[in-house]
Design an enzyme around this catalytic site. Structure first.
Site, short mmCIF file in Angstrom:
data_model
loop_
_atom_site.label_atom_id
_atom_site.label_comp_id
_atom_site.label_asym_id
_atom_site.label_seq_id
_atom_site.Cartn_x
_atom_site.Cartn_y
_atom_site.Cartn_z
N HIS A 194 -8.70 -75.16 7.60
CA HIS A 194 -8.37 -74.20 8.67
C HIS A 194 -7.11 -73.40 8.33
O HIS A 194 -6.40 -72.96 9.23
CB HIS A 194 -8.19 -74.91 10.02
CG HIS A 194 -9.26 -75.90 10.33
ND1 HIS A 194 -10.44 -75.57 10.96
CD2 HIS A 194 -9.36 -77.22 10.04
CE1 HIS A 194 -11.20 -76.65 11.07
NE2 HIS A 194 -10.56 -77.67 10.52
N SER A 199 3.67 -48.72 -3.99
CA SER A 199 3.34 -47.87 -2.86
C SER A 199 3.99 -46.52 -3.08
O SER A 199 5.07 -46.42 -3.65
CB SER A 199 3.87 -48.52 -1.58
OG SER A 199 4.11 -47.53 -0.60
N LYS A 230 7.41 -52.22 -2.75
CA LYS A 230 6.10 -52.88 -2.73
C LYS A 230 5.54 -53.17 -4.12
O LYS A 230 5.67 -52.39 -5.05
CB LYS A 230 5.09 -51.99 -1.99
CG LYS A 230 5.33 -51.90 -0.51
CD LYS A 230 5.04 -53.20 0.20
CE LYS A 230 3.58 -53.48 0.24
NZ LYS A 230 2.98 -53.34 1.56
N GLU A 255 -7.65 -57.48 -4.42
CA GLU A 255 -8.15 -56.81 -3.21
C GLU A 255 -9.42 -56.02 -3.50
O GLU A 255 -10.37 -56.03 -2.71
CB GLU A 255 -7.08 -55.87 -2.65
CG GLU A 255 -5.92 -56.60 -1.98
CD GLU A 255 -4.84 -55.63 -1.50
OE1 GLU A 255 -5.18 -54.56 -0.97
OE2 GLU A 255 -3.66 -55.97 -1.65
#
Ligand code: ARG
Length: 459
Positions: free
Chosen positions: A158, A279, A285, A292
């Site tokens: 979980h 970024s 970043k 992804e």
């Protein structure tokens, strides 16, 4: 071309420009050209052996095809939509080169069995590439695991800290998944590797063909035993795409974990800069773009599976033009899987592990509570009672804002007088790992055993 040359005398008017573009597959199926020629050469050789083609014709076909292969390799071959697909483009080019012998090549076959043969030949090669890449990818995971058989990290259920596991054990879970993916591709290869050629349009042919001989020449394991089935089903492509979907789903899970682990909230790992981007606005970043994108591309491959299986649904026997739609999803599935495996293998080698952060996360979650419960069971306490005792100890530690291992022996003995000094060996993450020393457990010795077992399998 303003007459309907491709289809000749049967037609009264040329096909409309829009229909021509709509029905042509040459823009994408030219990718099958080499396999189309491979199939044609075997067909021609068999026809010659059967006395249907003269040896002069065969020699001319072989010479012409060799030229065409050169033209394709050097980018000189021109593909025409007027000729609809790769099969007719190659045949027309052959006839331009060698005359009548080129026109005889299509004796005893149809594009229906030809295209089914081409896809199978091509897909078989692609499966072999994928099988090799999968082994290389597993090897990269094993290399990383080898360095971390005793590195503790939280195992989650979980997404809550559950029990300590080793980082190697976690990676080995993926080695198992990709091992089953390998089995699935190898298994689906068996059903890909059957020869449709000889089915002709759908019913077989009146010529004295030897399908087994063609199968032998093309290294197919067997021939498709029913001509209608041979030209009409694409189950092998669906099955392949299903195997690819599962592989991509496995990769999407690994991607998700890499993304989480790389987040400063976890800070378990770092991914080499060459797999990340920055970024355009936020200078600080570093984004895990590759995982992804893999997560995103898994959806694309599953989409192709749905496209192919829906394509086949309710199609009457035998060949229908619907099947021309099999190629783009299949090609894209293969490209996506191959690119993804290549980049992932490289990326796994570029991971930096931060063991101290993994260990700190284990200590935050009472990950050894089950170990304490097991300890009491071994001293004769029924498991349900022991579960309750440990729950109370956890609540106490939580109030004290410390780990179970930080509680003094006197405090622990308040919960059960059976607890002794040796409990501290059990309450550390390392002790917890050590004790799960059975096949499939997380003990360092087990990880070592699994790494060696896999190394032998993939060697
Ligand atoms: N381009 C076709 C395909 O991809 C080849 C087979 C065409 N056969 C036919 N009868 N129209 O499926």
């Amino acid at each position: 071309m303003n007459d309907n040359k491709t289809w000749s005398g049967r037609f009264n008017e040329p096909v409309s420009e829009l229909v021509k573009t709509y029905t042509a597959s040459i823009d994408f199926d030219q990718r099958l050209a080499q396999h189309d020629i491979q199939g044609s050469l075997a067909h021609a050789q068999m026809l010659c052996e059967a006395g249907v083609l003269s040896s002069d014709d065969l020699a001319a076909i072989e010479r012409g095809m060799a030229d065409i292969l050169d033209e394709i390799a050097s980018g000189k071959m021109t593909w025409s939509q007027d000729l609809e697909d790769v099969h007719m483009n190659v045949e027309r080019r052959l006839t331009e080169k060698i005359g009548d012998a080129g026109k005889r090549l299509h004796t005893g076959r149809s594009r229906n069995d030809q295209v089914a043969t081409d896809i199978r030949l091509w897909l078989r090669d692609m499966v072999d590439v994928i099988l090799r890449l999968l082994r290389g990818f597993q090897a990269a995971l094993l290399d990383l695991a080898q360095a971390h058989t005793a590195t503790v990290m939280p195992g989650f259920t979980h997404l809550q800290v559950a029990q300590p596991v080793s980082f190697a054990h976690h990676l080995l879970a993926y080695v198992e998944m990709f091992g089953r993916d390998h089995e699935r591709f190898a298994d689906c290869r068996k059903r890909i590797n059957r020869l449709p050629l000889g089915a002709a349009a759908l019913a077989g042919t009146t010529f004295p063909i030897k399908r087994e001989r063609v199968a032998e020449l093309l290294q197919f394991d067997q021939v498709c035993q029913n001509s209608l089935d041979a030209v009409s089903d694409r189950d092998f492509a669906i099955e392949f795409t299903a195997a690819a979907s599962l592989l991509m789903v496995h990769l999407s899970r690994l991607s998700e974990e890499l993304i989480l682990w790389m987040s400063p909230r976890f800070a378990f790992i770092d991914i080499a800069d060459r797999f990340c981007t920055g970024s355009s606005i936020m200078p600080q970043k570093k984004n895990p773009d590759v995982p992804e994108l893999v997560r995103g591309k898994s959806g694309r491959v599953v989409g192709h599976l749905i496209a192919l299986i829906t394509l086949m649904k309710s199609q009457p026997l035998a060949y229908n033009k619907d099947n021309q739609e099999d190629k783009e999803p299949l090609f894209d599935t293969v490209d996506t899987v191959i690119d993804t495996l290549r980049i992932y293998t490289d990326m796994i080698g570029g991971i930096t592990v931060k063991p101290e952060n993994m260990r700190a996360a284990v200590l935050q979650g009472f990950a050894t509570a089950t170990d304490l419960a097991d300890y009491l069971v071994k001293k004769g306490v029924p498991f349900r009672d022991s579960h309750e005792i440990v729950a109370r100890a956890v609540r106490h530690a939580e109030n004290e804002n410390c780990d179970l291992a930080d509680l003094s022996l006197a405090v622990l003995q308040d919960f059960s007088p059976l607890i002794e000094q040796d409990i501290y060996a059990v309450l550390t993450p390392e002790g917890s790992l050590q004790q799960r020393d059975h096949t499939g457990g997380t003990a360092p010795a087990q990880a070592q055993y699994q790494i060696e077992r896999w190394r032998k399998i993939i060697a």
